[in-house]
Design a protein around this motif. Sequence first.
Motif, PDB file in Angstrom:
ATOM      1  N   PRO A 175      13.887  -9.156  -5.472  1.00  0.00           N
ATOM      2  CA  PRO A 175      12.421  -9.088  -5.347  1.00  0.00           C
ATOM      3  C   PRO A 175      12.029  -8.345  -4.080  1.00  0.00           C
ATOM      4  O   PRO A 175      12.768  -8.334  -3.099  1.00  0.00           O
ATOM      5  N   ILE A 176      10.870  -7.696  -4.114  1.00  0.00           N
ATOM      6  CA  ILE A 176      10.384  -6.992  -2.930  1.00  0.00           C
ATOM      7  C   ILE A 176       9.557  -7.931  -2.060  1.00  0.00           C
ATOM      8  O   ILE A 176       9.042  -8.940  -2.534  1.00  0.00           O
ATOM      9  N   VAL A 177       9.468  -7.571  -0.787  1.00  0.00           N
ATOM     10  CA  VAL A 177       8.654  -8.328   0.166  1.00  0.00           C
ATOM     11  C   VAL A 177       7.715  -7.341   0.849  1.00  0.00           C
ATOM     12  O   VAL A 177       8.156  -6.505   1.631  1.00  0.00           O
ATOM     13  N   PRO A 178       6.420  -7.361   0.557  1.00  0.00           N
ATOM     14  CA  PRO A 178       5.469  -6.445   1.214  1.00  0.00           C
ATOM     15  C   PRO A 178       5.111  -6.945   2.614  1.00  0.00           C
ATOM     16  O   PRO A 178       4.694  -8.085   2.785  1.00  0.00           O
ATOM     17  N   ILE A 179       5.309  -6.091   3.612  1.00  0.00           N
ATOM     18  CA  ILE A 179       5.007  -6.430   4.993  1.00  0.00           C
ATOM     19  C   ILE A 179       3.763  -5.652   5.431  1.00  0.00           C
ATOM     20  O   ILE A 179       3.719  -4.428   5.291  1.00  0.00           O
ATOM     21  N   VAL A 180       2.783  -6.348   5.950  1.00  0.00           N
ATOM     22  CA  VAL A 180       1.562  -5.709   6.442  1.00  0.00           C
ATOM     23  C   VAL A 180       1.792  -5.289   7.893  1.00  0.00           C
ATOM     24  O   VAL A 180       2.030  -6.125   8.762  1.00  0.00           O
ATOM     25  N   LYS A 181       1.718  -3.997   8.180  1.00  0.00           N
ATOM     26  CA  LYS A 181       1.945  -3.472   9.517  1.00  0.00           C
ATOM     27  C   LYS A 181       0.657  -3.555  10.349  1.00  0.00           C
ATOM     28  O   LYS A 181      -0.397  -3.908   9.849  1.00  0.00           O
ATOM     29  N   ASP A 182       0.781  -3.220  11.626  1.00  0.00           N
ATOM     30  CA  ASP A 182      -0.372  -3.335  12.532  1.00  0.00           C
ATOM     31  C   ASP A 182      -1.541  -2.466  12.101  1.00  0.00           C
ATOM     32  O   ASP A 182      -2.699  -2.810  12.327  1.00  0.00           O
ATOM     33  N   ASP A 183      -1.233  -1.313  11.481  1.00  0.00           N
ATOM     34  CA  ASP A 183      -2.315  -0.424  11.043  1.00  0.00           C
ATOM     35  C   ASP A 183      -2.823  -0.771   9.646  1.00  0.00           C
ATOM     36  O   ASP A 183      -3.521   0.014   9.016  1.00  0.00           O
ATOM     37  N   LYS A 184      -2.426  -1.951   9.143  1.00  0.00           N
ATOM     38  CA  LYS A 184      -2.857  -2.479   7.841  1.00  0.00           C
ATOM     39  C   LYS A 184      -2.203  -1.778   6.650  1.00  0.00           C
ATOM     40  O   LYS A 184      -2.538  -2.080   5.502  1.00  0.00           O
ATOM     41  N   SER A 185      -1.286  -0.851   6.920  1.00  0.00           N
ATOM     42  CA  SER A 185      -0.542  -0.253   5.816  1.00  0.00           C
ATOM     43  C   SER A 185       0.588  -1.201   5.399  1.00  0.00           C
ATOM     44  O   SER A 185       0.836  -2.219   6.053  1.00  0.00           O
ATOM     45  N   ILE A 186       1.293  -0.850   4.319  1.00  0.00           N
ATOM     46  CA  ILE A 186       2.306  -1.737   3.743  1.00  0.00           C
ATOM     47  C   ILE A 186       3.699  -1.135   3.881  1.00  0.00           C
ATOM     48  O   ILE A 186       3.906   0.060   3.661  1.00  0.00           O
ATOM     49  N   ARG A 187       4.634  -1.979   4.277  1.00  0.00           N
ATOM     50  CA  ARG A 187       6.042  -1.596   4.239  1.00  0.00           C
ATOM     51  C   ARG A 187       6.730  -2.425   3.155  1.00  0.00           C
ATOM     52  O   ARG A 187       6.609  -3.649   3.135  1.00  0.00           O
ATOM     53  N   ILE A 188       7.442  -1.754   2.270  1.00  0.00           N
ATOM     54  CA  ILE A 188       8.122  -2.440   1.179  1.00  0.00           C
ATOM     55  C   ILE A 188       9.564  -2.744   1.586  1.00  0.00           C
ATOM     56  O   ILE A 188      10.327  -1.843   1.916  1.00  0.00           O
ATOM     57  N   CYS A 189       9.921  -4.007   1.582  1.00  0.00           N
ATOM     58  CA  CYS A 189      11.284  -4.426   1.899  1.00  0.00           C
ATOM     59  C   CYS A 189      11.882  -5.139   0.691  1.00  0.00           C
ATOM     60  O   CYS A 189      11.156  -5.702  -0.136  1.00  0.00           O
ATOM     61  N   GLY A 190      13.205  -5.121   0.594  1.00  0.00           N
ATOM     62  CA  GLY A 190      13.895  -5.828  -0.480  1.00  0.00           C
ATOM     63  C   GLY A 190      14.493  -7.121   0.041  1.00  0.00           C
ATOM     64  O   GLY A 190      15.092  -7.134   1.118  1.00  0.00           O
TER      65      GLY A 190
END
Length: 215
Positions: free
Chosen positions: A171-186
């Motif tokens: 499953p993926i884990v969406p991480i919200v970065k400081d600039d409100k964009s998304i980083r997709i992690c597994g």
Amino acid sequence: MKDDEIEEENNNYRIYSLGKGQAEPYVVDVLVSNESLKMEVDIGAAVSVMNEDTYTLLKKKLPNQELKESKIRLNTYTGEQVKVLGQLKEDKNTSVKVNMLLEKYEKVFHKELGTFSGPKAKIYVAEDASPKYYKARPVPYALREKVEKELERLQEEGTIEPVQFADWAAPIVPIVKDDKSIRICGDYKVTVIQAAKLDSYPIPKAEDLFATLSG
């Protein structure tokens, strides 16, 4: 003060990777307030640092370079805190030269994903390991649009590609970065990491390294 004096002093405090067969760190000449210093390149470091002895040597020739109070907190890779005595004000001449390097080697520093042409990474899995397939986890409604756009971007740049069938799925884990964009992690700890044969060699602590060097 000569450059080789600084280099000699730095050599007493330079940290090398431990273990046989380890390559020496990549060292480059860095201009600090018109003084050339040999510094180790660490692409994972957030800031550039020098030890107190090196700063003391620089200060003898550059008395106007006083440390100012710093609120930065630094930690090593293994979590130990590094005491920060202060920070130097920004050198405009150095900044100009850095910008010139960024422009000269623009292809190296572009934002798009690069291509690694070195050896392929290998994951060793136990022979009796069973494939683990996990369905997608629910994504909060507030993040769905951003997650979809990020997945589309990753697919367009070739980082990921759609498949119809698979024995393994994490499953993926969406991480919200400081600039409100998304980083997709597994979340590979529930799949591959459980079945992989990991190198259990312990990473030495910073205190142990400094104790070895000072002894």
